[in-house]
Scaffold this motif. Structure first.
Motif, mmCIF file in Angstrom:
data_model
loop_
_atom_site.group_PDB
_atom_site.id
_atom_site.type_symbol
_atom_site.label_atom_id
_atom_site.label_comp_id
_atom_site.label_asym_id
_atom_site.label_seq_id
_atom_site.Cartn_x
_atom_site.Cartn_y
_atom_site.Cartn_z
ATOM 1 N N TRP A 9 43.813 -26.531 37.674
ATOM 2 C CA TRP A 9 42.577 -27.122 37.161
ATOM 3 C C TRP A 9 42.604 -28.638 37.331
ATOM 4 O O TRP A 9 43.643 -29.219 37.649
ATOM 5 C CB TRP A 9 42.378 -26.749 35.687
ATOM 6 N N LYS A 10 41.485 -29.271 37.092
ATOM 7 C CA LYS A 10 41.359 -30.720 37.183
ATOM 8 C C LYS A 10 42.407 -31.402 36.294
ATOM 9 O O LYS A 10 42.668 -30.955 35.175
ATOM 10 C CB LYS A 10 39.945 -31.137 36.749
ATOM 11 N N ASN A 11 42.997 -32.466 36.807
ATOM 12 C CA ASN A 11 44.009 -33.282 36.111
ATOM 13 C C ASN A 11 45.308 -32.531 35.816
ATOM 14 O O ASN A 11 46.055 -32.915 34.930
ATOM 15 C CB ASN A 11 43.447 -33.871 34.811
ATOM 16 N N HIS A 39 35.086 -30.297 45.390
ATOM 17 C CA HIS A 39 33.971 -29.550 44.804
ATOM 18 C C HIS A 39 32.709 -30.393 44.691
ATOM 19 O O HIS A 39 31.748 -29.995 44.080
ATOM 20 C CB HIS A 39 34.351 -29.055 43.406
ATOM 21 N N THR A 117 45.953 -30.875 29.290
ATOM 22 C CA THR A 117 44.561 -30.639 29.707
ATOM 23 C C THR A 117 43.906 -29.549 28.871
ATOM 24 O O THR A 117 42.681 -29.474 28.808
ATOM 25 C CB THR A 117 44.476 -30.234 31.192
#
Length: 163
Positions: A9-11, A39, A117
């Motif tokens: 996932w992001k980060n 994306h 996160t």
């Protein structure tokens, strides 16, 4: 061509892990290329530059070349994003292609995971995730590496692809 992914996932630390893996694996004498999925709309060109002006004028492809590198920009103009397999076919042969993103594609992957996160792991529901690189200890049905143990992650990937 051998292909291995880094997903998450992001980060989660994907890009940092990719960067360290490229350095580690090329340092061992293997040739590596990368593919990064975005994306969002992105641009590698700068407004006002000749190549940007060519694209703005309607060129479908613009190839920018110098004595040090070349880059090809291709406008989709409303067409569907090409599948990863089509993009990989455009790459020159190398020992290993590392792919960042493309979490639902069928190639094998290492998942980058940072607990802070708050995102759930992808691995439990995705059999193509062959290992997890995490900043916290995890108990899973597949190998778990410390996110910063680049050497061990590279060893695992190279074993997986037969290099």
């Amino acid at each position: 061509m051998r292909i291995y992914g880094v997903t998450g996932w992001k980060n989660a630390g994907k890009t940092g892990l990719m960067e360290r893996l490229v350095t580690e694996i090329t340092g061992r004498g293997f040739s590596v290329s990368t593919v990064k999925h975005a994306h969002h709309s992105f641009d590698v060109d700068q407004p006002g530059k000749d190549s940007h002006r060519h694209r703005s004028a309607g060129a479908r492809e613009v190839l920018l070349a110098s004595g040090r590198r070349w880059a090809l920009m291709h406008e989709l103009d409303g067409e569907q994003e090409p599948p990863l397999s089509e993009l990989l076919a455009r790459l020159a042969p190398v020992d290993l292609v590392l792919v960042e993103g493309y979490k639902r594609d069928s190639h094998p992957k290492v998942e980058a995971h940072r607990a802070e996160t708050g995102n759930p792991l992808i691995a439990p529901d995705e059999p193509t995730v062959r290992a997890v690189a995490s900043d916290v200890p995890l108990t899973l049905d597949r190998p778990v590496f410390d996110l910063d143990d680049t050497r061990a992650i590279a060893d695992f990937i190279l074993r997986e692809v037969g290099l």
